[in-house]
Enzyme design. Sequence first.
Site, short mmCIF file in Angstrom:
data_model
loop_
_atom_site.label_atom_id
_atom_site.label_comp_id
_atom_site.label_asym_id
_atom_site.label_seq_id
_atom_site.Cartn_x
_atom_site.Cartn_y
_atom_site.Cartn_z
CE LYS A 19 -1.99 1.49 3.74
NZ LYS A 19 -1.82 2.83 4.04
CG ASP A 23 -7.31 3.41 2.00
OD1 ASP A 23 -8.22 2.99 1.44
OD2 ASP A 23 -7.58 4.73 2.42
#
Length: 332
Positions: free
Chosen positions: A198, A216
Amino acid sequence: MKAAGKPAKRPAKRSSTKPATKTTVKAAKSPAAQKTAAKAAPRAATAKAAPKSAAAAKAAPTATPASRAKPAKPESRLAMVRRARKINRELADVFPYAHPELDFRNPFELLVATVLSAQTTDLRVNQTTPALFAKYPTPEDLAAAVPEEVEELIRPTGFFRAKTKSIMGLAAALRDDFGGEVPGRLDDLVKLPGVGRKTAFVVLGNAYGVPGITVDTHFMRLARRWKWTESDDPVKIEAEVAEIFPKSEWTMLSHRVIFHGRRICHARKPACGACPIAPLCPAYGEGETDPEKAAKLLKYEKGGFPGQRLNPPPDYPGRPAAPAPGVAPGAE
């Protein structure tokens, strides 16, 4: 001579039906005849119950028990992909200014800020990093810092001891292995302390222009609500969503979905009644559907409040966020 006053009896009407002969009676009593009569009886009953005309047949109500009602046809893969891409286009119109909501001036600042953003808001990070980068502007400076001093500077972001270890560790790795520069490859970034896929995609997409999907908590929630995936594993979600959209859309798609999740499609109470993509959402109705009540749930610029960045892009329609208490605006 007939008695007066009594009318003469009329002869009885003859029946039009011929009297049954012995042969007919015998045939009616035979097993074959009884079987034929049994078959004909239901047909006769059905014929009596049936409407006499096509118009009557149309007018006759047909009740279907709920238990026998046909279930809704599941959405095909092609229909889901088309709907997903339409959502992306609609979000592009709603959030043409979507952007990373962390303040940064170079790849190093973006990398550190993204690591600090775990388990806290981007606003809190943006209020914290000016002092941190003023004191440690380069990887070499941060790698040589006193840990306790770094901890004190980043304390507002939470988990400050673990985060201090991560950002000092990645700063040392950048100094020792990459000449003080943030690498532009996924395989190199994920080797740095505290950096996962991420964080790597945030840096690649926004500092180097390399497409990537940032999964996320907001992206994960909306991807599941919109039936793009049924997984709760970020890596699997990333792979499944990547198959739906062209690679060129990945970075901006991430920004749009995250913007929508933060402003309208909240985790606990989505503002369904104020959602611009409600007709495309399979989860419509999970939140507040009344338009006036839903409008009160909107956050940041959609609700008329400041955004998360102290230094937002020029096209941002909302107000900049305020610095941390005790810090003068613009101080770095």
